[in-house]
Design an enzyme around this catalytic site. Structure first.
Site, short mmCIF file in Angstrom:
data_model
loop_
_atom_site.label_atom_id
_atom_site.label_comp_id
_atom_site.label_asym_id
_atom_site.label_seq_id
_atom_site.Cartn_x
_atom_site.Cartn_y
_atom_site.Cartn_z
N GLU A 29 1.48 0.47 -1.82
CA GLU A 29 2.23 1.40 -0.97
C GLU A 29 3.23 0.52 -0.24
O GLU A 29 2.86 -0.30 0.60
CB GLU A 29 1.27 2.08 -0.01
CG GLU A 29 1.93 3.20 0.79
CD GLU A 29 1.40 3.27 2.20
OE1 GLU A 29 0.19 3.30 2.39
OE2 GLU A 29 2.24 3.24 3.12
N CYS B 55 3.69 4.25 8.35
CA CYS B 55 4.38 4.31 7.06
C CYS B 55 4.95 5.71 6.83
O CYS B 55 5.79 5.90 5.96
CB CYS B 55 3.47 3.90 5.91
SG CYS B 55 1.74 4.19 6.18
#
Lengths: 483, 483
Positions: free
Chosen positions: B226, B263
């Site tokens: 990620e 994020c």
């Protein structure tokens, strides 16, 4: 005739335009497209088999079976999407009392977008223009652009005409299917910004080169490659003792099937030392049919692969001729033998796949030696054990499972059933991914999840609406619910 | 203190030894391991939060919530493996009447083997030593070696002690868990022959470098990274007209949460031109809390990122100070503005993620311009739309779905529920795979299928035995069957 880069760009742009239309089509519509393609191919089977036989020399019996397998595969994927589990719908209702409060969250799989499919030399139907990769991508709503294999170009072009026309008449969007030819177009296809995934069946060298292109893109894309497989077979002492001739016959049938050009061909066979199995194989192989290989390139490589093995001091010729003019005379079966000790010392040399009708018998002295030797076997599509019922083979099965994607008992690996449970994949280099290229679960390769948070009912995909209008299995608040 | 390559090899060799033992453990045993780790962390929560706060300055309230999330996550995976669908068991009985006859074929997922987990700077618990990657890998039977993040090293070492001890006491095999530190060990870990997959949460630059190592191995392994996400938000004209202040307040709360280091922080917000939303945001942000950033490196980069955007002639400062000494004084919120036309011209410059409390308001003139601009937004973890009930936003939702893994309605993307339906992933660079790193389906990343053909009952894994001794959902002859 090769596709120019301009032509390629037009095809991928058209595929990108088709993608959202195909994604919005219902499962029933897409199932209709697949069945239309299957029907069209069945209607033209005789014509297609004739072209294929002239290009591949595989013979009409084998090719007829392969067409049936291919159209059956298209129809299986129509069933798979109709059943609906392939959408992996998951619903978690809101829980305002949780800490922190949980929102309504609903997950479903969506198609990735245009997919590139590289066809194989050895299965001109089942792993080519309308093969498993194409069927599974179309099924989930991904446009497909096939890179034709030069070994059966006329067939590929004719197949593309039939597939394209069938899709169009069944109502699929323009751009849903295309075909390119030539190595340059193939490489460019993998790097094309509109391509979202690649399916590939072929050699380790060719597949790895394309894998590297896919992985080095600015935006890497998944590369589902089936590259090469040595497919180890283990014969236990008990099995050879009681069924030596039967096993030898079965092995010869399997390694010479399709002139040894199956990706699941048993390339190495672990046999107990001193049980005389070599003689049984030599007897069985005597008179076994060889035949023409698929392409001149493959035919040139075949005796070279045999010679490379025989150059090793620990390898002996059991049966057949190392020197062959396979290009002009066809290939004839060759059986080689070596020891497990030599294999453990030089696995890179002795365990390299040789495409064509040959297998290597590896003699082992004990189960410990067998297990140590299996640990150096490269990742394979299949691994097979022949044992007697009263033998304890748990350790062997466990070792085989670690090296392969399919473990067979008392059978031979050539022959890959197309159904829900099939897995045609395995540790690298058998495949470059954790996925199968055969069977129902192959569809998952071309889908990605999207979760919808607090979405109004009318903006949810049908699969996620509260009243389950598609009537599909779903997981709701952690519980799997059947329709 | 950094791990030497010798120490690393000892850890991965121990993990490789643990792998078959963990694979053979029952789901109930592994669920016990996970719950033991969760209990141990809960018992030591106060101590852990104190260490974490001293290293990350995230504050005890936030960190307390994160510990609860982390232990909840471990317990969720215990539930997931107990339920049993994660094994994806499929049984196709033999069909001797088929042409060709079909053998008995049974497919199940097995653990891959030792997994490397790279922890994140911004979630010292939930995406670190015992975070989602570790929990999902242990759950399916994969040993884990964590690369500690230098931003919370003391915490990582203490966590590793607790996790290791809890696993050992709960009966997990030696070698099931390890921790390494230092960049050299991290790189070597990804290339280590015993490592079979990688989970990563971090920056695009760092993640891509490791992805490249994983993809260029002799045997490439899956890299579940990620990497970075701009998380677009769309406000429709109707929404801004009726709820401008509420939306401004919500946005400010979201992009400043955790000092803008999530994020899923909304990095760009598409707002209708001339609706006065900039003023509403400027008012809301006035006095909004900033705070210390996670590390000096992040603090140094924050004003640099702002300046880089302001260097573009089409970017204006709406609120906050471009010049900040974020290292010594902490970061304060910054709001910037530009036009959709500029974004379409220079997406690489204007749509790069800036870690920290800042967001970019992008004004659009029409839905057509909005859709054209959304097409250049990089792949993201989330995409959000705020609209009024009577507005037609199907086109916008479709565009957002194509760019993200989670689409939110009338909410804010910070906050990621851990449940069955969650998807924390998205098109590159949001993730390097089609998988989630949060929620039940994360387990699938560390499993590979194996099909058993014509296996005697006693040699089948329990999940595939005829009488379903595990009592799990299975697909039998094409039909999904609940226990």
């Amino acid at each position: 005739m090769t596709t120019t880069l301009d032509e390629l760009r037009r095809l991928t742009a058209a595929a990108a335009k088709a993608a959202p239309i195909a994604a919005a089509a219902s499962d029933a519509e897409r199932a209709g497209w697949l069945r239309a393609v299957a029907d069209r191919l069945d209607e033209h089977a005789d014509e297609l088999i004739e072209i294929a036989d002239s290009e591949t020399r595989l013979g009409s019996t084998r090719l007829k079976g392969e067409v049936a397998r291919t159209t059956g595969q298209l129809r299986l994927f129509a069933d798979v999407i109709t059943e609906g589990s392939y959408l992996e719908a998951i619903i978690d209702h809101a829980d305002p009392s949780a800490t922190p409060p949980k929102p309504d969250l609903r997950r479903v799989l969506h198609p990735l977008g245009p997919v590139a499919v590289f066809s194989a030399s050895n299965f001109p139907f089942a792993f080519s223009v309308a093969g498993g990769d194409t069927a599974s991508a179309l099924a989930v709503g991904c446009p497909v652009i096939v890179k034709a294999h030069s070994g059966h170009l006329a067939l590929s072009l004719r197949m593309a005409e039939l597939v394209g026309a069938a899709l169009e008449e069944a109502g699929a969007p323009a751009g849903m299917f295309g075909l390119v030819t030539g190595r340059e177009a193939g490489n460019a296809l993998v790097g094309d910004p509109d391509i979202t995934a690649v399916g590939f069946t072929g050699s380790v060298a060719g597949g790895r080169a394309l894998f590297d292109i896919a992985a080095s893109r600015l935006d890497p894309i998944p590369f589902y490659g089936e590259l090469g497989s040595i497919n180890p077979v283990v014969l236990t002492a008990g099995a050879v003792e009681r069924r030596s001739d039967e096993l030898a016959k079965g092995l010869v049938g399997s390694f010479t099937l399709g002139v040894g050009q199956f990706c699941t061909k048993p390339g190495v066979v672990f046999v107990p030392s001193g049980a005389g199995f070599e003689d049984a194989v030599a007897q069985s192989v005597d008179g076994a049919a060889g035949g023409p290989l698929l392409t001149d390139r493959i035919a040139e490589a075949f005796p070279g692969g045999i010679r490379r093995l025989l150059d090793d001091e620990a390898v002996r010729l059991v049966s057949g001729a190392a020197e062959q003019d396979a290009v002009n005379d066809g290939a004839t079966p060759v059986v080689l033998a070596t020891t497990a000790a030599a294999v453990r010392e030089r696995p890179e040399t002795l365990l390299e796949e040789v495409f064509g009708p040959t297998t290597l018998l590896i003699s082992y002295d004990s189960e410990d030696e067998l297990l140590a030797s299996l640990a150096v076997v490269p990742g394979s599509l299949t691994a097979t054990v022949h044992a007697e019922d009263d033998e304890e083979v748990e350790g062997i099965v466990d070792a085989l499972r670690r090296r392969a994607g399919r473990v067979l008992f008392a059978g031979w690996p050539t022959g890959v059933a197309v159904n829900w449970a099939q897995h045609h994949g395995g540790p690298y280099p058998a495949t470059t991914s954790l996925y199968t290229s055969v069977g129902a679960t192959a569809a998952r390769r071309f889908q990605r999840p999207v979760a919808y948070q607090s979405a109004p009912e009318r903006l949810l995909p049908p699969a996620l609406r509260e009243d389950n209008p598609l009537g599909i299995p779903r997981r709701v608040d952690g519980i799997l619910v059947l329709p």
